[in-house]
Design a protein around this motif. Structure first.
Motif, PDB file in Angstrom:
ATOM      1  N   GLU A   1      -6.987 -14.913   1.201  1.00 16.01           N
ATOM      2  CA  GLU A   1      -6.313 -14.855   0.268  1.00 16.01           C
ATOM      3  C   GLU A   1      -4.578 -14.386   0.157  1.00 16.01           C
ATOM      4  OE1 GLU A   1      -6.878 -11.757  -4.060  1.00 16.01           O
ATOM      5  OE2 GLU A   1      -8.887 -11.599  -2.018  1.00 16.01           O
ATOM      6  N   HIS A   2      -4.197 -14.134   1.407  1.00 13.23           N
ATOM      7  CA  HIS A   2      -2.939 -13.795   1.301  1.00 13.23           C
ATOM      8  C   HIS A   2      -2.461 -13.925   2.172  1.00 13.23           C
ATOM      9  CE1 HIS A   2      -3.949 -10.481  -1.992  1.00 13.23           C
ATOM     10  NE2 HIS A   2      -4.435 -10.025  -1.238  1.00 13.23           N
ATOM     11  N   GLY A   3      -2.998 -14.827   3.137  1.00 14.10           N
ATOM     12  CA  GLY A   3      -2.621 -15.442   4.335  1.00 14.10           C
ATOM     13  C   GLY A   3      -2.118 -14.383   5.662  1.00 14.10           C
ATOM     14  N   VAL A   4      -1.066 -14.718   6.627  1.00 13.71           N
ATOM     15  CA  VAL A   4      -1.645 -13.542   7.762  1.00 13.71           C
ATOM     16  C   VAL A   4      -0.122 -12.661   7.345  1.00 13.71           C
ATOM     17  CG1 VAL A   4       0.282 -14.090  10.282  1.00 13.71           C
ATOM     18  CG2 VAL A   4      -1.386 -15.449   9.252  1.00 13.71           C
ATOM     19  N   ALA A   5       0.840 -13.063   6.466  1.00  7.82           N
ATOM     20  CA  ALA A   5       1.566 -11.691   6.156  1.00  7.82           C
ATOM     21  C   ALA A   5       0.697 -10.423   5.040  1.00  7.82           C
ATOM     22  CB  ALA A   5       2.119 -11.978   4.751  1.00  7.82           C
ATOM     23  N   GLY A   6      -0.335 -11.286   4.832  1.00  7.61           N
ATOM     24  CA  GLY A   6      -1.652  -9.766   4.006  1.00  7.61           C
ATOM     25  C   GLY A   6      -2.074  -9.186   4.768  1.00  7.61           C
ATOM     26  N   VAL A   7      -2.724  -9.846   6.123  1.00  9.99           N
ATOM     27  CA  VAL A   7      -3.351  -9.362   7.183  1.00  9.99           C
ATOM     28  C   VAL A   7      -2.019  -8.366   7.708  1.00  9.99           C
ATOM     29  CG1 VAL A   7      -4.195 -10.431   9.635  1.00  9.99           C
ATOM     30  CG2 VAL A   7      -4.785 -11.599   8.255  1.00  9.99           C
ATOM     31  N   THR A   8      -1.083  -8.924   8.364  1.00  6.32           N
ATOM     32  CA  THR A   8      -0.404  -7.754   8.090  1.00  6.32           C
ATOM     33  C   THR A   8       0.147  -6.486   8.214  1.00  6.32           C
ATOM     34  OG1 THR A   8       0.757  -9.773  10.009  1.00  6.32           O
ATOM     35  CG2 THR A   8       1.742  -7.831   9.684  1.00  6.32           C
ATOM     36  N   ARG A   9       0.174  -6.554   6.563  1.00  3.09           N
ATOM     37  CA  ARG A   9      -0.450  -5.455   6.153  1.00  3.09           C
ATOM     38  C   ARG A   9      -0.651  -4.638   5.496  1.00  3.09           C
ATOM     39  NH1 ARG A   9       2.714  -8.834   2.089  1.00  3.09           N
ATOM     40  NH2 ARG A   9       0.620  -9.551   1.669  1.00  3.09           N
ATOM     41  N   HIS A  10      -2.141  -5.056   6.034  1.00  5.98           N
ATOM     42  CA  HIS A  10      -3.118  -4.552   6.005  1.00  5.98           C
ATOM     43  C   HIS A  10      -3.539  -4.233   7.360  1.00  5.98           C
ATOM     44  CE1 HIS A  10      -7.373  -3.519   5.608  1.00  5.98           C
ATOM     45  NE2 HIS A  10      -7.458  -4.146   7.055  1.00  5.98           N
ATOM     46  N   LEU A  11      -3.364  -4.938   8.320  1.00  4.58           N
ATOM     47  CA  LEU A  11      -3.553  -3.987  10.400  1.00  4.58           C
ATOM     48  C   LEU A  11      -2.158  -2.639   9.962  1.00  4.58           C
ATOM     49  CD1 LEU A  11      -4.115  -6.845  12.231  1.00  4.58           C
ATOM     50  CD2 LEU A  11      -6.172  -5.475  11.480  1.00  4.58           C
ATOM     51  N   VAL A  12      -1.138  -2.936   9.498  1.00  2.00           N
ATOM     52  CA  VAL A  12      -0.355  -1.634   9.785  1.00  2.00           C
ATOM     53  C   VAL A  12      -1.146  -0.211   8.833  1.00  2.00           C
ATOM     54  CG1 VAL A  12       2.746  -1.452   8.837  1.00  2.00           C
ATOM     55  CG2 VAL A  12       1.800  -3.255   9.465  1.00  2.00           C
ATOM     56  N   GLY A  13      -0.948  -0.760   7.551  1.00  2.00           N
ATOM     57  CA  GLY A  13      -1.239  -0.225   7.010  1.00  2.00           C
ATOM     58  C   GLY A  13      -3.314   0.982   7.731  1.00  2.00           C
ATOM     59  N   ALA A  14      -3.734   0.517   8.091  1.00  2.00           N
ATOM     60  CA  ALA A  14      -4.725   0.580   8.908  1.00  2.00           C
ATOM     61  C   ALA A  14      -4.430   1.852  10.143  1.00  2.00           C
ATOM     62  CB  ALA A  14      -5.929  -0.619   9.085  1.00  2.00           C
ATOM     63  N   ALA A  15      -3.607   0.975  10.757  1.00  2.00           N
ATOM     64  CA  ALA A  15      -2.514   1.857  11.740  1.00  2.00           C
ATOM     65  C   ALA A  15      -1.853   2.965  11.552  1.00  2.00           C
ATOM     66  CB  ALA A  15      -1.312   0.768  12.276  1.00  2.00           C
ATOM     67  N   ARG A  16      -1.538   3.124   9.862  1.00  2.00           N
ATOM     68  CA  ARG A  16      -1.003   4.216   9.646  1.00  2.00           C
ATOM     69  C   ARG A  16      -1.759   5.670   9.257  1.00  2.00           C
ATOM     70  NH1 ARG A  16       3.918   1.553   5.519  1.00  2.00           N
ATOM     71  NH2 ARG A  16       4.808   0.917   7.284  1.00  2.00           N
ATOM     72  N   ARG A  17      -3.261   4.711   8.598  1.00  2.00           N
ATOM     73  CA  ARG A  17      -4.243   5.984   8.529  1.00  2.00           C
ATOM     74  C   ARG A  17      -4.412   6.260   9.810  1.00  2.00           C
ATOM     75  NH1 ARG A  17      -5.301   1.647   4.653  1.00  2.00           N
ATOM     76  NH2 ARG A  17      -6.371   0.836   6.424  1.00  2.00           N
ATOM     77  N   ARG A  18      -4.747   5.793  11.014  1.00  2.00           N
ATOM     78  CA  ARG A  18      -5.034   6.492  11.589  1.00  2.00           C
ATOM     79  C   ARG A  18      -4.659   7.618  12.134  1.00  2.00           C
ATOM     80  NH1 ARG A  18      -9.124   3.843  14.606  1.00  2.00           N
ATOM     81  NH2 ARG A  18      -9.568   0.962  14.151  1.00  2.00           N
ATOM     82  N   LEU A  19      -3.277   7.942  11.730  1.00  2.00           N
ATOM     83  CA  LEU A  19      -2.530   8.912  11.662  1.00  2.00           C
ATOM     84  C   LEU A  19      -2.757  10.026  11.109  1.00  2.00           C
ATOM     85  CD1 LEU A  19       0.823   7.250  13.049  1.00  2.00           C
ATOM     86  CD2 LEU A  19      -0.970   8.118  15.158  1.00  2.00           C
ATOM     87  N   ASP A  20      -3.383   9.601  10.020  1.00  2.00           N
ATOM     88  CA  ASP A  20      -3.579  10.856   8.891  1.00  2.00           C
ATOM     89  C   ASP A  20      -5.043  11.807   9.385  1.00  2.00           C
ATOM     90  OD1 ASP A  20      -4.457  12.362   6.902  1.00  2.00           O
ATOM     91  OD2 ASP A  20      -4.054  10.637   5.135  1.00  2.00           O
ATOM     92  N   PRO A  21      -4.295  12.827   9.302  1.00  2.00           N
ATOM     93  CA  PRO A  21      -5.782  13.970   9.571  1.00  2.00           C
ATOM     94  C   PRO A  21      -6.928  13.966   9.087  1.00  2.00           C
ATOM     95  CG  PRO A  21      -3.783  15.094  10.614  1.00  2.00           C
ATOM     96  CD  PRO A  21      -3.399  14.026   9.540  1.00  2.00           C
ATOM     97  N   LYS A  22      -6.645  13.980   7.486  1.00  2.00           N
ATOM     98  CA  LYS A  22      -7.898  13.701   6.615  1.00  2.00           C
ATOM     99  C   LYS A  22      -8.360  12.437   6.805  1.00  2.00           C
ATOM    100  CE  LYS A  22      -5.768  16.391   3.216  1.00  2.00           C
ATOM    101  NZ  LYS A  22      -5.465  16.511   1.846  1.00  2.00           N
TER     102      LYS A  22
END
Length: 259
Positions: free
Chosen positions: A22-43
Motif C-alpha cells: 500500500e505504501h511502498g518501501v518508504a511506508g515500511v521504513t516509517r513503520h519500522l522507525v515508529g516500532a523502534a521508538r515504541r520499544r524505548l517507551d516504558p509503557k
C-alpha cells in the motif's frame, strides 16, 4: 500453515507485506522507525510483557484441556468478507482465564437459573470456561464459519473433570439477527463489535426482554480498558449499571419492566 494456528510473528509479517503493497518501501521504513521508538517507551514495554504473559497463559490453557484457542488472527484470515471487517475489531483474540473469572466473580447470582450466551464466540474458549459453572445452557454466537468450526472441534476435544454444564451449542450466524432464548440471561462480550453492531444486538435483547421481562446481564470485557466501549450500554433505556471493575463493565435489565 493453517490459518487457525497463526500467531503474532506471522501476523507481523503479513502486516509488513500489506504496508509494502500500500505504501511502498518508504511506508515500511516509517513503520519500522515508529516500532523502534515504541520499544524505548516504558509503557509500551510493560504492555509487551503483559501480552507475552497472556500468550503463555493461553497456551497453557490449551495444553491443559487438549484444545486450540490461542493466537491473534486477523479477521480477514478466518473467512470474514472485506465489507464485513468493520463490524468487528480486526482480530480474533482469546479472552484470558484471569479476565473471564474476574468478570464472573462480579455476578452475584445463581448460575443454574441462567442461560449463558457468548457473543462473538471465536474458537469457543469462553464456552469451555463457562461449562465449569452450573449454567442451565451455554450458547456461542460466531459469525466466522472458520472460527465456528474451530469452536465445535474444541468443544468435542475439551477434557475437564470440572465440567458441570453439558448443554452447550455454537450457532454460526449474525449476532444482529440472533434472538436469545427465554429465561434469565448472562450475555458475555469480549469487545467483539463495532458500535453499529452493538446497537442492533442490544435492540434484539431489548425486544426479548420487553416480551418477557426477566433478569438479563450484559457482561462487557476488554483486555485494555472498558472505556473503549463509549456510551453504547449507558444509552440503553432498559439497562442499568450493575458493576465496574478494571477491565469489566456489567449492566443489567431487571426482572420486571422499569416504569
Amino acid at each position: 500453515m493453517s490459518k487457525l494456528f497463526w500467531g503474532g510473528k506471522v501476523f507481523k509479517a503479513v502486516k509488513l507485506q500489506e504496508i509494502l503493497q500500500e505504501h511502498g518501501v518508504a511506508g515500511v521504513t516509517r513503520h519500522l522507525v515508529g516500532a523502534a521508538r515504541r520499544r524505548l517507551d516504558p509503557k509500551w514495554r510493560l504492555r509487551m510483557r503483559q501480552r507475552a504473559a497472556k500468550e503463555r497463559a493461553d497456551r497453557d490453557f490449551d495444553r491443559r484441556y487438549g484444545v486450540n484457542t490461542w493466537g491473534d488472527i486477523p479477521l480477514h484470515q478466518v473467512g470474514i468478507a472485506e465489507q464485513d471487517l468493520a463490524r468487528g475489531n480486526g482480530l480474533y483474540r482469546p479472552v484470558s482465564e484471569e479476565l473471564f473469572h474476574e468478570a464472573m466473580a462480579l455476578l452475584e447470582l445463581d448460575a443454574s437459573e441462567f442461560s449463558f450466551i457468548d457473543y462473538g464466540a471465536g474458537k469457543g474458549k469462553v464456552l469451555l470456561m463457562a461449562s465449569r459453572m452450573p449454567f442451565r445452557r451455554i450458547i456461542g454466537i460466531e459469525f466466522s464459519p472458520v472460527l465456528h468450526e474451530a469452536a465445535v472441534a474444541n468443544l468435542s476435544a475439551f477434557q475437564s473433570a470440572d465440567r458441570i454444564c453439558s448443554d452447550i451449542s455454537v450457532v454460526c450466524g449474525d449476532a444482529m439477527e440472533y434472538s436469545p432464548p427465554a429465561g434469565p440471561l448472562v450475555c458475555f462480550f469480549f469487545n467483539p463489535f463495532s458500535p453499529k453492531v452493538w446497537r442492533k444486538v442490544l435492540e434484539k435483547l431489548q425486544l426479548a426482554w420487553e416480551a418477557e421481562p426477566r433478569p438479563v446481564y450484559i457482561v462487557y470485557t476488554n483486555q485494555r480498558a472498558v472505556e473503549e466501549l463509549g456510551t453504547v450500554l449507558s444509552d440503553c433505556d432498559f439497562l442499568e449499571p450493575y458493576a465496574l471493575r478494571g477491565r469489566v463493565l456489567i449492566y443489567r435489565a431487571p426482572a420486571m419492566a422499569m416504569a
